[in-house]
Design a protein around this motif. Structure first.
Motif, PDB file in Angstrom:
ATOM      1  N   VAL A 268      -5.719 -11.465 -12.580  1.00  0.00           N
ATOM      2  CA  VAL A 268      -4.518 -10.713 -12.970  1.00  0.00           C
ATOM      3  C   VAL A 268      -4.717 -10.037 -14.329  1.00  0.00           C
ATOM      4  O   VAL A 268      -4.319  -8.884 -14.532  1.00  0.00           O
ATOM      5  CB  VAL A 268      -3.285 -11.640 -12.991  1.00  0.00           C
ATOM      6  CG1 VAL A 268      -2.068 -10.905 -13.548  1.00  0.00           C
ATOM      7  CG2 VAL A 268      -2.987 -12.146 -11.586  1.00  0.00           C
ATOM      8  N   GLN A 269      -5.347 -10.745 -15.272  1.00  0.00           N
ATOM      9  CA  GLN A 269      -5.566 -10.121 -16.585  1.00  0.00           C
ATOM     10  C   GLN A 269      -6.509  -8.928 -16.461  1.00  0.00           C
ATOM     11  O   GLN A 269      -6.390  -7.956 -17.211  1.00  0.00           O
ATOM     12  CB  GLN A 269      -6.072 -11.146 -17.608  1.00  0.00           C
ATOM     13  CG  GLN A 269      -7.458 -11.723 -17.373  1.00  0.00           C
ATOM     14  CD  GLN A 269      -8.586 -10.860 -17.888  1.00  0.00           C
ATOM     15  OE1 GLN A 269      -8.400 -10.027 -18.756  1.00  0.00           O
ATOM     16  NE2 GLN A 269      -9.768 -11.046 -17.327  1.00  0.00           N
ATOM     17  N   SER A 270      -7.444  -8.989 -15.520  1.00  0.00           N
ATOM     18  CA  SER A 270      -8.335  -7.837 -15.325  1.00  0.00           C
ATOM     19  C   SER A 270      -7.573  -6.643 -14.774  1.00  0.00           C
ATOM     20  O   SER A 270      -7.837  -5.502 -15.150  1.00  0.00           O
ATOM     21  CB  SER A 270      -9.489  -8.201 -14.380  1.00  0.00           C
ATOM     22  OG  SER A 270     -10.446  -9.007 -15.036  1.00  0.00           O
ATOM     23  N   VAL A 271      -6.626  -6.908 -13.878  1.00  0.00           N
ATOM     24  CA  VAL A 271      -5.801  -5.831 -13.329  1.00  0.00           C
ATOM     25  C   VAL A 271      -4.977  -5.186 -14.447  1.00  0.00           C
ATOM     26  O   VAL A 271      -4.886  -3.958 -14.546  1.00  0.00           O
ATOM     27  CB  VAL A 271      -4.876  -6.357 -12.217  1.00  0.00           C
ATOM     28  CG1 VAL A 271      -3.850  -5.296 -11.816  1.00  0.00           C
ATOM     29  CG2 VAL A 271      -5.697  -6.780 -10.999  1.00  0.00           C
ATOM     30  N   ILE A 272      -4.388  -6.018 -15.303  1.00  0.00           N
ATOM     31  CA  ILE A 272      -3.556  -5.482 -16.398  1.00  0.00           C
ATOM     32  C   ILE A 272      -4.422  -4.829 -17.462  1.00  0.00           C
ATOM     33  O   ILE A 272      -4.147  -3.719 -17.923  1.00  0.00           O
ATOM     34  CB  ILE A 272      -2.698  -6.599 -17.021  1.00  0.00           C
ATOM     35  CG1 ILE A 272      -1.695  -7.125 -15.987  1.00  0.00           C
ATOM     36  CG2 ILE A 272      -1.954  -6.093 -18.248  1.00  0.00           C
ATOM     37  CD1 ILE A 272      -0.878  -8.311 -16.460  1.00  0.00           C
ATOM     38  N   PHE A 273      -5.504  -5.506 -17.852  1.00  0.00           N
ATOM     39  CA  PHE A 273      -6.368  -4.966 -18.893  1.00  0.00           C
ATOM     40  C   PHE A 273      -7.076  -3.696 -18.440  1.00  0.00           C
ATOM     41  O   PHE A 273      -7.466  -2.870 -19.261  1.00  0.00           O
ATOM     42  CB  PHE A 273      -7.397  -6.015 -19.304  1.00  0.00           C
ATOM     43  CG  PHE A 273      -8.082  -5.726 -20.613  1.00  0.00           C
ATOM     44  CD1 PHE A 273      -7.363  -5.777 -21.800  1.00  0.00           C
ATOM     45  CD2 PHE A 273      -9.417  -5.412 -20.667  1.00  0.00           C
ATOM     46  CE1 PHE A 273      -7.984  -5.518 -23.013  1.00  0.00           C
ATOM     47  CE2 PHE A 273     -10.050  -5.150 -21.875  1.00  0.00           C
ATOM     48  CZ  PHE A 273      -9.324  -5.206 -23.053  1.00  0.00           C
TER      49      PHE A 273
END
Length: 433
Positions: free
Chosen positions: A103-108
């Motif tokens: 999820v952090q990769s999607v947001i970042f």
């Protein structure tokens, strides 16, 4: 083609110079000058092509600005706020920290535009968080971090998409939009792999964040979460060009980190500028070399020759795309992604046009394929980065990355066979392709 014709000798010289340790950008420039000399052409043409390409392309300014925005985010606490936000919402599920990684990769992805920036920035933090206390095997954490990082260049902003727009003349705004749904699909298939293996491998459950804490965590994360809104809102609202939006993103990251979060100092800003300059110089030299070598490829009429050769097979658009994917995946095992985008992809564009393949869809297919090369053995640049970060042997990380790679290949096939996955959102904003 004669064995010792100038073009063959220039290719051989590129390979030899690279084997001797010369950066590929320098090797392409030197070999292009060598070709011009052997062909009896004006060697000053190399400088002309380099300068015209580098200084007449306004869109290239977006590359260092996106890099700077990511560096400023990493130097402050914006990334930590995002990780806390992700953990609050998905950390409670089986394999929670692994899901947080995705999820952090999607947001970042909406902030850095670079898989390398994602892996080197938040990837280090996720590796430490996942392996602390023996929660997850280090090789699994490294493989997942590498796999989730490939989402970064698909969801806008995206440095590879900027480069594809440069070589294809396709609309960068519509290309950015076209990457959103495929990027989310890639995140979904990775989350599916995590959830299906969480119970079998007995991945730990994280302590749920109390519901009363969610508003506070969300409030502190909102300024960081607003980065994609500011960036894309400026582009699609008509207020900024993509390059101007990149400048706004870098300024926004600086102001939020320095004023709101109070988490950067003058020395850290200097370090961010220095790191951005080094990365930009590296990419810039690669682009410069590609611009000069592309002139050689054009002189040799390679794109039209390939178009005629492929036309002899009476390929359908889908058949052509599958051949391109196979070639790019094979090249991705041994070449760096930017090199492929600058040298190989332009050769296919005339054929794509002739077959009626939409260039926005074609761009997303190419970028996704090239990004998968970052986690494809034996080269897999992200695999090497995570080997260095995790301290685990490459063989262990390769074994753990294979299920994620297979799931991403399934996503790639869907993106290729169903163009609407890429084109639905651009069409919603007026694209006629």
């Amino acid at each position: 083609m004669a064995v010792l014709d100038p073009f063959t000798l220039s290719i051989v010289s590129i390979v030899l110079l690279c084997l001797l340790g010369l950066p590929i950008g320098h090797a392409m420039i030197a070999s292009s000058i060598f070709y011009l000399m052997l062909s009896g052409l004006d060697m000053g043409t190399a400088a002309e092509q380099l300068l015209n390409g580098m200084f007449s392309s306004y869109i290239l300014l977006a590359v260092p600005l996106f890099i700077l925005a990511a560096e400023l985010m990493n130097s402050g606490t914006m990334t930590l706020k995002l990780l806390a936000f992700c953990n609050a919402f998905v950390g409670r599920f089986p394999g929670g920290l692994a899901l947080v990684n995705v999820v952090q990769s999607v947001i970042f992805a909406g902030m850095s535009g670079s898989a390398i920036a994602d892996a080197a920035g938040t990837g280090k933090m996720m590796q430490k968080m996942m392996t602390e206390g023996g929660k997850y095997p280090p090789a699994f954490a490294a493989a997942l971090t590498a796999s989730s990082a490939v989402i970064g260049p698909i969801i806008p902003p995206s440095i590879p998409i900027v480069i594809y727009a440069l070589v294809s003349d396709a609309s960068i705004g519509y290309l950015f939009l076209a990457g959103v749904v495929p990027g989310l699909l890639m995140g979904l298939v990775q989350a599916t792999i995590i959830l299906t293996s969480a119970r079998r491998r007995e991945f730990p459950l994280e302590e749920p964040v109390p519901l009363r804490e969610l508003p506070r965590i969300t409030f502190y994360a909102i300024p960081a979460l607003m980065m994609p809104v500011v960036l894309l809102g400026g582009i699609y609202g008509g207020a900024t060009t993509p390059t101007e939006a990149a400048a706004v993103a870098a300024l926004y990251a600086l102001l939020i980190s320095a004023i709101l979060y109070r988490s950067v100092s003058l020395s850290s800003i200097y370090d961010s500028l220095l790191s951005s300059a080094r990365t930009t110089a590296s990419i810039g030299m690669l682009i410069a070399g590609a611009l000069v070598f592309n002139y050689v490829v054009t002189i040799e009429n390679i794109p039209m020759g390939l178009s005629g050769w492929l036309g002899g097979f009476d390929l359908s658009p889908t058949g052509f795309l599958l051949i391109v994917i196979a070639i790019l995946l094979a090249l991705g095992c041994i070449l760096e992604g930017t090199t492929i985008l600058l040298i190989i992809v332009p050769v296919f564009i005339p054929t794509a046009n002739a077959l009626g393949v939409d260039l926005v869809h074609f761009g997303i297919v190419c970028v996704v394929t090239i990004m998968l090369g970052l986690i494809t053995p034996p080269y897999g640049l992200l695999l090497f980065i995570m080997t260095n970060i995790s301290g685990r042997p490459l063989s262990e990380i390769v074994r753990e990355v294979l299920p994620f790679l297979m799931s991403l290949l399934v996503a790639l096939v869907l993106i290729t066979l169903v163009p609407d996955i890429s084109l639905w959102l651009p069409r919603l904003f007026g694209y006629n392709g």
